[in-house]
Motif scaffolding. Structure first.
Motif: not given
Length: 155
Positions: A5-7, A10-16
């Motif tokens: 879930l953390c990964i 983090l991936a969604l944050w980077v994409v955003t």
């Protein structure tokens, strides 16, 4: 499970962040029918930007008219230039700024800064020739911007 879930988070944050950065640089644009980049704005947003451009033109006109007088009224010339300075740019809404491509924003902000510098130059008694040279360096950016961009109907 927690690590997964953390990964994902983090991936969604980077994409955003990447998406937000992309829109900050490119704005809401498309290719115009005349080859220029079309900036997509809502009608009220378009009206606001065009009103700002008219104010910039009025400022240039005020300075040029002053230079044409045998006894230039430097106070009026300063006020004309200052009216189109950075204080004017501060009124632009963040929603509109987000839709403008980065080069457009850079040119616009440089013009506002240079209007303040022009007002300072008028106060400092620069010669009419020096003031005209300043105006010339600004208006070349105006024409470049108009050559590159147009406004279209957006959301």
């Amino acid at each position: 499970m927690k690590r997964g879930l953390c990964i994902i988070a983090l991936a969604l944050w980077v994409v955003t962040l990447v998406t937000a950065g992309w829109f900050f640089v490119t704005g809401w644009t498309t290719r115009g029918t005349d080859g220029r980049t079309e900036i997509l704005l809502a009608p009220a947003e378009r009206d606001q930007i065009l009103a700002e451009m008219r104010q910039l033109l009025k400022a240039v006109d005020g300075v040029v008219r002053g230079l044409g007088d045998p006894q230039p009224d430097r106070t009026t010339m300063e006020q004309a230039a200052r009216a189109a300075g950075m204080a004017m740019a501060a009124d632009t809404s963040p929603a509109i700024m987000a839709k403008l491509p980065l080069p457009f924003k850079q040119m616009g902000m440089s013009i506002h800064k240079d209007m303040d510098a022009l007002a300072d130059a008028v106060v400092q008694q620069e010669t009419p020739q020096q003031i005209l040279q300043r105006l010339s360096s600004m208006t070349v950016r105006c024409t470049t911007c108009h050559d590159l961009y147009r406004f279209g109907a957006g959301r």
